[in-house]
Scaffold this active site. Structure first.
Site, PDB file in Angstrom:
ATOM      1  N   ASP A  16       0.501  36.452 -36.573  1.00  0.00           N
ATOM      2  CA  ASP A  16      -0.447  36.401 -35.447  1.00  0.00           C
ATOM      3  C   ASP A  16      -0.861  37.823 -35.057  1.00  0.00           C
ATOM      4  OD1 ASP A  16      -1.990  35.297 -33.487  1.00  0.00           O
ATOM      5  OD2 ASP A  16      -0.358  34.407 -32.347  1.00  0.00           O
ATOM      6  N   CYS A 240      -6.602  37.192 -31.239  1.00  0.00           N
ATOM      7  CA  CYS A 240      -7.000  36.019 -31.999  1.00  0.00           C
ATOM      8  C   CYS A 240      -8.414  36.263 -32.496  1.00  0.00           C
ATOM      9  CB  CYS A 240      -6.946  34.754 -31.151  1.00  0.00           C
ATOM     10  SG  CYS A 240      -7.562  33.320 -32.047  1.00  0.00           S
TER      11      CYS A 240
HETATM   12  C1  LIG Z   1      -9.402  25.777 -42.694  1.00  0.00           C
HETATM   13  C2  LIG Z   1     -10.458  26.513 -43.493  1.00  0.00           C
HETATM   14  C3  LIG Z   1      -9.962  26.778 -44.888  1.00  0.00           C
HETATM   15  C4  LIG Z   1     -11.679  25.604 -43.551  1.00  0.00           C
HETATM   16  O1  LIG Z   1     -12.774  26.346 -44.046  1.00  0.00           O
HETATM   17  P1  LIG Z   1     -14.004  25.614 -44.730  1.00  0.00           P
HETATM   18  O2  LIG Z   1     -14.995  26.672 -45.113  1.00  0.00           O
HETATM   19  O3  LIG Z   1     -14.466  24.506 -43.867  1.00  0.00           O
HETATM   20  O4  LIG Z   1     -13.238  25.009 -46.008  1.00  0.00           O
HETATM   21  P2  LIG Z   1     -13.669  24.368 -47.344  1.00  0.00           P
HETATM   22  O5  LIG Z   1     -12.650  23.341 -47.674  1.00  0.00           O
HETATM   23  O6  LIG Z   1     -15.122  23.977 -47.315  1.00  0.00           O
HETATM   24  O7  LIG Z   1     -13.485  25.595 -48.360  1.00  0.00           O
HETATM   25  C5  LIG Z   1     -14.295  26.748 -48.316  1.00  0.00           C
HETATM   26  C6  LIG Z   1     -13.686  27.818 -49.202  1.00  0.00           C
HETATM   27  O8  LIG Z   1     -12.388  28.191 -48.704  1.00  0.00           O
HETATM   28  C7  LIG Z   1     -11.416  27.943 -49.714  1.00  0.00           C
HETATM   29  N1  LIG Z   1     -10.181  27.474 -49.068  1.00  0.00           N
HETATM   30  C8  LIG Z   1     -10.003  26.315 -48.413  1.00  0.00           C
HETATM   31  N2  LIG Z   1      -8.746  26.266 -47.951  1.00  0.00           N
HETATM   32  C9  LIG Z   1      -8.130  27.390 -48.342  1.00  0.00           C
HETATM   33  C10 LIG Z   1      -6.817  27.881 -48.164  1.00  0.00           C
HETATM   34  N3  LIG Z   1      -5.871  27.207 -47.489  1.00  0.00           N
HETATM   35  N4  LIG Z   1      -6.506  29.076 -48.690  1.00  0.00           N
HETATM   36  C11 LIG Z   1      -7.435  29.784 -49.375  1.00  0.00           C
HETATM   37  N5  LIG Z   1      -8.715  29.373 -49.576  1.00  0.00           N
HETATM   38  C12 LIG Z   1      -9.043  28.166 -49.061  1.00  0.00           C
HETATM   39  C13 LIG Z   1     -12.034  26.910 -50.615  1.00  0.00           C
HETATM   40  O9  LIG Z   1     -11.439  26.938 -51.900  1.00  0.00           O
HETATM   41  C14 LIG Z   1     -13.477  27.363 -50.634  1.00  0.00           C
HETATM   42  O10 LIG Z   1     -13.593  28.519 -51.435  1.00  0.00           O
HETATM   43  P3  LIG Z   1     -14.996  28.886 -52.190  1.00  0.00           P
HETATM   44  O11 LIG Z   1     -15.293  27.682 -53.046  1.00  0.00           O
HETATM   45  O12 LIG Z   1     -16.000  29.093 -51.090  1.00  0.00           O
HETATM   46  O13 LIG Z   1     -14.640  30.135 -52.929  1.00  0.00           O
HETATM   47  C15 LIG Z   1     -10.857  27.845 -42.809  1.00  0.00           C
HETATM   48  O14 LIG Z   1     -11.526  27.547 -41.613  1.00  0.00           O
HETATM   49  C16 LIG Z   1      -9.685  28.719 -42.528  1.00  0.00           C
HETATM   50  O15 LIG Z   1      -9.028  29.216 -43.436  1.00  0.00           O
HETATM   51  N6  LIG Z   1      -9.374  28.975 -41.231  1.00  0.00           N
HETATM   52  C17 LIG Z   1      -8.236  29.758 -40.870  1.00  0.00           C
HETATM   53  C18 LIG Z   1      -8.372  30.278 -39.494  1.00  0.00           C
HETATM   54  C19 LIG Z   1      -7.149  31.053 -39.089  1.00  0.00           C
HETATM   55  O16 LIG Z   1      -6.299  31.392 -39.888  1.00  0.00           O
HETATM   56  N7  LIG Z   1      -7.064  31.365 -37.771  1.00  0.00           N
HETATM   57  C20 LIG Z   1      -5.995  32.112 -37.240  1.00  0.00           C
HETATM   58  C21 LIG Z   1      -4.721  31.339 -37.170  1.00  0.00           C
HETATM   59  S1  LIG Z   1      -4.667  30.188 -35.797  1.00  0.00           S
HETATM   60  C22 LIG Z   1      -4.123  31.142 -34.487  1.00  0.00           C
HETATM   61  O17 LIG Z   1      -4.044  32.320 -34.596  1.00  0.00           O
HETATM   62  C23 LIG Z   1      -3.689  30.437 -33.232  1.00  0.00           C
HETATM   63  C24 LIG Z   1      -2.179  30.338 -33.090  1.00  0.00           C
HETATM   64  C25 LIG Z   1      -1.571  29.484 -34.195  1.00  0.00           C
HETATM   65  O18 LIG Z   1      -1.580  31.622 -33.197  1.00  0.00           O
HETATM   66  C26 LIG Z   1      -1.812  29.726 -31.736  1.00  0.00           C
HETATM   67  C27 LIG Z   1      -2.607  30.295 -30.551  1.00  0.00           C
HETATM   68  O19 LIG Z   1      -2.377  31.445 -30.134  1.00  0.00           O
HETATM   69  O20 LIG Z   1      -3.479  29.578 -30.079  1.00  0.00           O
END
Ligand SMILES: CC(C)(COP(=O)([O-])OP(=O)([O-])OC[C@H]1O[C@@H](n2cnc3c(N)ncnc32)[C@H](O)[C@@H]1OP(=O)([O-])[O-])[C@@H](O)C(=O)NCCC(=O)NCCSC(=O)C[C@@](C)(O)CC(=O)[O-]
Length: 299
Positions: A16, A240
Site C-alpha cells: 500500500d 492511494c
Molecule cells: C482489476 C484490473 C486488472 C481490471 O482492469 P481491466 O482493464 O478492466 O482488465 P481486463 O481484464 O480488461 O484486462 C486488461 C489488461 O490487463 C491485464 N490484466 C488483467 N488482470 C491482470 C492481473 N491481475 N495482473 C496483470 N495483468 C492483468 C490483461 O491481461 C489485459 O492486458 P492487455 O491485453 O491489455 O495487455 C485493473 O483495474 C487493476 O489491475 N486494478 C488494480 C488497482 C489497484 O491495484 N489498486 C490499488 C490497490 S487497492 C487499495 O490500495 C485499497 C486498499 C486495499 O489498500 C484498502 C484501502 O485503503 O481502501
C-alpha cells in the site's frame, strides 16, 4: 469492553505504501524493506500485488520481490490479487496468502478495478474457489468504509453488505479501509457496530489512512469495539492512486507506540521498525511520516 492482550499488525508498507510512489523503486530496495520488517518482528507483511502493471506500475516487479525475500517461518507474506489471473500469478510466485479488494462505493470500485461492486464480487468467486483448492487463505478488503473521494458519505449498511459477501464467500478476515482518512472515532464505532451484526468482530480488521490525523483515534475506538487486527504502513508510506490527496496509512511506529502504551503485545521491536522505515525513506528521498520515528531519531 476490555482491551485485547495482543494485537496482530498487518504491515502494508511494501504494498500500500510503495504502490503510490512516483519514482521507480528497485526490486532490491523492496526486498530489503520486507526483510527489514521481518527482522523487526512483523508477523504479517503484504509484500506486493499481482495487478495490471498499466494500472499500478509500481507493483510490476512483485514476482521478483517474492522470489528474493528471505522467507522466515511464522511470517505470512501476502499479496493483493484482483482476479483469477492475478491469483494464478501469485501462486506461481509461491505466495502463501492473498487478498481480494472490493469497495463500498460504486464510483471507487469503477476507478480502482474498472467494474461495479457486484461484478467485482462475482469475479472473486472463482478466485476463492481456486484458493481453497490450493489451500491459500484469502483476506478481503473493503475500501471507502468511512467516505469516498467521489461519492462522499458511505452508509455503514453499504459497507456491511460488501463485508458480509466477502466473508460468506470465504474470506477469513475482512479489513475495513478508511481509504481517504476522513473517518472519526465516533463514526468508526457506529460502523463497527453495524458491520459486526453481519461479520463477527474477530473476523474484522481496521485499515486507517491518516489524511485527517484521525487514524490513531480510530484505532483506539476500534480496540474499544473489540477489534484486534490493524493494518499499518512503516514510516506512514503511501496513499492511494485512486484517492487524490489521500496520505499514507497510519504509520506502524505510531500504532506500535499507542499499543505499547496500552500494554498490548504485538511482538514488534520499535528500534528495528524505525530503522526499517528510515532506510526506505532515505531510498525514496522523503521525510519519515511517523511522528514517533521522527521524535526518536531526533535524539
Ligand atoms: C482489476 C484490473 C486488472 C481490471 O482492469 P481491466 O482493464 O478492466 O482488465 P481486463 O481484464 O480488461 O484486462 C486488461 C489488461 O490487463 C491485464 N490484466 C488483467 N488482470 C491482470 C492481473 N491481475 N495482473 C496483470 N495483468 C492483468 C490483461 O491481461 C489485459 O492486458 P492487455 O491485453 O491489455 O495487455 C485493473 O483495474 C487493476 O489491475 N486494478 C488494480 C488497482 C489497484 O491495484 N489498486 C490499488 C490497490 S487497492 C487499495 O490500495 C485499497 C486498499 C486495499 O489498500 C484498502 C484501502 O485503503 O481502501
Amino acid at each position: 469492553m476490555n482491551l485485547p492482550h495482543s494485537v496482530r499488525l498487518v504491515e502494508v508498507g511494501p504494498r500500500d505504501g510503495l504502490q503510490n510512489e512516483k519514482q521507480p523503486i528497485s526490486v532490491a530496495d523492496k526486498v530489503r524493506l520486507v526483510d527489514d520488517l521481518s527482522t523487526a518482528g512483523l508477523r504479517y507483511i503484504e509484500v506486493g500485488s499481482f495487478v495490471s502493471p498499466k494500472w499500478v506500475p509500481q507493483m510490476a516487479g512483485s514476482a521478483e520481490v517474492f522470489s528474493d525475500i528471505q522467507r522466515r517461518p511464522g511470517i505470512t507474506y501476502a499479496a493483493l490479487t484482483p482476479n483469477l489471473k492475478g491469483f494464478e500469478a501469485a501462486l506461481e510466485a509461491k505466495v502463501e496468502e492473498v487478498a481480494v479488494f472490493a469497495a463500498a462505493s460504486e464510483a471507487f470500485s469503477q476507478k480502482n478495478i474498472n467494474c461495479s461492486i457486484a461484478d467485482s464480487l462475482q469475479r472473486f468467486v472463482p478466485l476463492l474457489e481456486a484458493a481453497k483448492a490450493a489451500k491459500v487463505r484469502v483476506r478481503g478488503y473493503v475500501s471507502c468504509v468511512l467516505g469516498c473521494p467521489y461519492d462522499g458519505d458511505v452508509a455503514p449498511q453499504q459497507v456491511a453488505a460488501v463485508a458480509r459477501e466477502l466473508h460468506a464467500m470465504g474470506c477469513y478476515e475482512v479489513s475495513l479501509g478508511d481509504t481517504i482518512g476522513t473517518g472519526t472515532a465516533g463514526k468508526t464505532r457506529v460502523l463497527l457496530d453495524v458491520v459486526s451484526r453481519d461479520v463477527p468482530r474477530e473476523r474484522l480488521a481496521g485499515h486507517f489512512h491518516d489524511t485527517y490525523g484521525q487514524a490513531l483515534a480510530n484505532i483506539y475506538a476500534s480496540l474499544l469495539e473489540g477489534i484486534s487486527v490493524f493494518d499499518s504502513s512503516v514510516a506512514g508510506l503511501g496513499g492511494c492512486p485512486y484517492a487524490k490527496g489521500a496520505t499514507g496509512n497510519v504509520a506502524s511506529e505510531d500504532v506500535l507506540y499507542l499499543l505499547q502504551g496500552l500494554g498490548i503485545d504485538t511482538g514488534v521491536d520499535m528500534d528495528g521498525l524505525i530503522a526499517a522505515g528510515q532506510r526506505i525513506c532515505q531510498v525514496l528521498g522523503k521525510a519519515n511520516g511517523s511522528r514517533v520515528a521522527r521524535a526518536r531519531l531526533s535524539h
